[in-house]
Write a protein that holds these residues in place. Structure first.
Motif, PDB file in Angstrom:
ATOM      1  N   LYS A   9       0.851  -1.184   0.000  1.00  8.96           N
ATOM      2  CA  LYS A   9       0.000   0.000   0.000  1.00  8.96           C
ATOM      3  C   LYS A   9       0.891   1.239   0.000  1.00  8.96           C
ATOM      4  N   SER A  10       0.321   2.333  -0.372  1.00 14.69           N
ATOM      5  CA  SER A  10       1.039   3.591  -0.323  1.00 14.69           C
ATOM      6  C   SER A  10       1.251   3.989   1.127  1.00 14.69           C
ATOM      7  N   PRO A  11       2.508   4.264   1.510  1.00 15.48           N
ATOM      8  CA  PRO A  11       2.747   4.643   2.888  1.00 15.48           C
ATOM      9  C   PRO A  11       2.003   5.928   3.242  1.00 15.48           C
ATOM     10  N   SER A  12       1.193   5.848   4.274  1.00 16.11           N
ATOM     11  CA  SER A  12       0.517   7.031   4.763  1.00 16.11           C
ATOM     12  C   SER A  12       0.476   6.934   6.275  1.00 16.11           C
ATOM     13  N   SER A  20       3.098   1.762  12.329  1.00 16.42           N
ATOM     14  CA  SER A  20       3.219   2.699  11.213  1.00 16.42           C
ATOM     15  C   SER A  20       3.232   1.980   9.862  1.00 16.42           C
ATOM     16  N   ALA A  21       3.035   2.753   8.815  1.00 19.34           N
ATOM     17  CA  ALA A  21       3.106   2.215   7.458  1.00 19.34           C
ATOM     18  C   ALA A  21       4.488   1.633   7.185  1.00 19.34           C
ATOM     19  N   SER A  22       5.518   2.274   7.687  1.00 22.32           N
ATOM     20  CA  SER A  22       6.878   1.783   7.500  1.00 22.32           C
ATOM     21  C   SER A  22       7.038   0.377   8.068  1.00 22.32           C
ATOM     22  N   THR A  80      10.780   1.360  12.871  1.00 20.66           N
ATOM     23  CA  THR A  80      10.586   1.455  11.430  1.00 20.66           C
ATOM     24  C   THR A  80      10.509   0.086  10.747  1.00 20.66           C
ATOM     25  N   HIS A  81      10.836  -0.989  11.479  1.00 21.85           N
ATOM     26  CA  HIS A  81      10.880  -2.321  10.875  1.00 21.85           C
ATOM     27  C   HIS A  81      10.098  -3.387  11.630  1.00 21.85           C
ATOM     28  N   GLY A  82       9.681  -3.134  12.839  1.00 23.49           N
ATOM     29  CA  GLY A  82       8.957  -4.123  13.623  1.00 23.49           C
ATOM     30  C   GLY A  82       9.842  -4.845  14.608  1.00 23.49           C
ATOM     31  N   ASP A 102      -2.136 -13.722   2.295  1.00 25.97           N
ATOM     32  CA  ASP A 102      -1.930 -13.836   3.745  1.00 25.97           C
ATOM     33  C   ASP A 102      -0.898 -12.856   4.260  1.00 25.97           C
ATOM     34  N   CYS A 103      -0.342 -12.051   3.397  1.00 21.62           N
ATOM     35  CA  CYS A 103       0.692 -11.087   3.781  1.00 21.62           C
ATOM     36  C   CYS A 103       0.180  -9.650   3.849  1.00 21.62           C
ATOM     37  N   ASP A 104      -1.109  -9.470   3.973  1.00 22.96           N
ATOM     38  CA  ASP A 104      -1.663  -8.126   4.002  1.00 22.96           C
ATOM     39  C   ASP A 104      -1.530  -7.530   5.402  1.00 22.96           C
ATOM     40  N   THR A 105      -0.376  -6.985   5.674  1.00 24.91           N
ATOM     41  CA  THR A 105      -0.111  -6.372   6.984  1.00 24.91           C
ATOM     42  C   THR A 105      -0.911  -5.093   7.172  1.00 24.91           C
ATOM     43  N   PHE A 106      -1.384  -4.492   6.088  1.00 21.39           N
ATOM     44  CA  PHE A 106      -2.156  -3.264   6.196  1.00 21.39           C
ATOM     45  C   PHE A 106      -3.576  -3.522   6.707  1.00 21.39           C
ATOM     46  N   ALA A 107      -4.082  -4.713   6.483  1.00 24.51           N
ATOM     47  CA  ALA A 107      -5.407  -5.063   6.990  1.00 24.51           C
ATOM     48  C   ALA A 107      -5.329  -5.714   8.369  1.00 24.51           C
TER      49      ALA A 107
END
Length: 111
Positions: A9-12, A20-22, A80-82, A102-107
């Motif tokens: 996804k676009s970082p926002s 964070s998105a990062s 910034t990396h987890g 299964d890699c959708d970390t944004f959801a």
């Protein structure tokens, strides 16, 4: 990889911090690395210990571990990396399932 697959996804939002998105981009990349390992294993190209080495590498570069080593404290608001555990968990998820979806970390509600 994420840009090519359209999965990133676009970082926002906040540039730093535990959710964070990062961090989500980096954890998604760890999951994608797990998918690569899954595919490589199916082709019988992994050696004994390769997955353990990958998990060790993921844990070694977790923000929590690096901060603890550098300063003796952990500050999730600057990640910034987890964390080490998150990085291992997302790699393992990709390795276990082998599925991009299964890699959708944004959801994900829990990283």
């Amino acid at each position: 990889m994420q840009k090519l697959l359209g999965g990133g996804k676009s970082p926002s939002g906040a540039a730093h911090g535990a959710t964070s998105a990062s961090v989500r981009i980096e954890l998604q990349a760890d999951c994608y690395a797990g998918i690569w390992a899954h595919s490589t294993g199916e082709r019988k190209l992994l050696d004994a210990g390769d997955i353990d080495s990958a998990l060790g590498a993921a844990a070694a570069v977790g923000d929590d571990r690096l901060q603890r080593m550098a300063t003796g404290t952990v500050s999730p608001e600057s990640w910034t990396h987890g964390s080490s555990d998150e990085r291992k968990r997302w790699f393992t998820k990709g390795y276990t399932t082998g599925k991009l979806e299964d890699c959708d970390t944004f959801a994900a509600t829990t990283l």
